[in-house]
Write a protein that holds these residues in place. Structure first.
Motif: not given
Length: 132
Positions: A31-47, A49-54
Motif C-alpha cells: 500500500w505505501p508503495h502504491l501511494i509512493c508510485l502514484l505520487a511519483t507518476m503525478f510529479s512526472w506526468f501531471v506536474m 505537463a507544465t514543467r516538462g515530462l519527467g
C-alpha cells in the motif's frame, strides 16, 4: 544547514527510488508503495505537463539546495547527478532518461502483476479458507 539538506536529499531521494523499484515485492509495503508510485507518476506526468515530462519535485528541490551551496553540476537529472557525484562518470541525458523510464515501467508492470494476482487469489479463495 544546506550541507545537511544536501545529504538528506541524497539519502531520501535515493531511498525513494529504490522503494519505487522494489516496494511491490514485500506484501507489508504494497500500500505505501502504491501511494509512493502514484505520487511519483503525478510529479512526472501531471506536474510535468507544465514543467516538462519527467519533472521530479525531489530533484528540483535538491538542485535548488545545491545551487544555493554554489554547486553547479551541469546535469539535468538526478541519475546524472548520482553518476557524477558517486562514480565521477558523466552520464548523458538520453541514458538517464532511458534508465528512469525503464525503472518506472518495470515498477508499474511489477506492481500491476502483483496487485492483480493478489486480487484474483482473494476473489477466488473460498471464504472459509480465508478465515482460517
Amino acid at each position: 544547514m544546506l550541507q545537511s539538506l544536501n545529504i538528506i536529499f541524497f539519502i531520501a531521494h535515493t531511498a525513494l527510488m529504490i522503494f519505487n523499484l522494489t516496494g511491490w515485492a514485500i506484501p507489508r509495503t504494497r500500500w505505501p508503495h502504491l501511494i509512493c508510485l502514484l505520487a511519483t507518476m503525478f510529479s512526472w506526468f501531471v506536474m510535468g505537463a507544465t514543467r516538462g515530462l519527467g519533472y521530479c519535485l525531489c530533484t528540483d528541490w535538491h538542485f535548488q539546495v545545491r545551487r544555493a551551496m554554489g554547486l553547479h553540476d551541469g546535469v539535468r537529472s538526478y541519475l546524472q547527478l548520482l553518476a557524477r557525484v558517486f562514480t565521477g562518470m558523466q552520464m548523458n541525458k538520453f541514458t538517464s532518461d532511458v534508465l528512469a523510464v525503464g525503472g518506472l515501467l518495470f515498477a508499474v508492470v511489477a506492481t500491476t502483476i502483483i496487485w492483480r494476482r493478489d486480487w484474483l487469489k482473494k476473489r477466488w479463495t473460498p471464504k472459509i479458507e480465508r478465515t482460517l
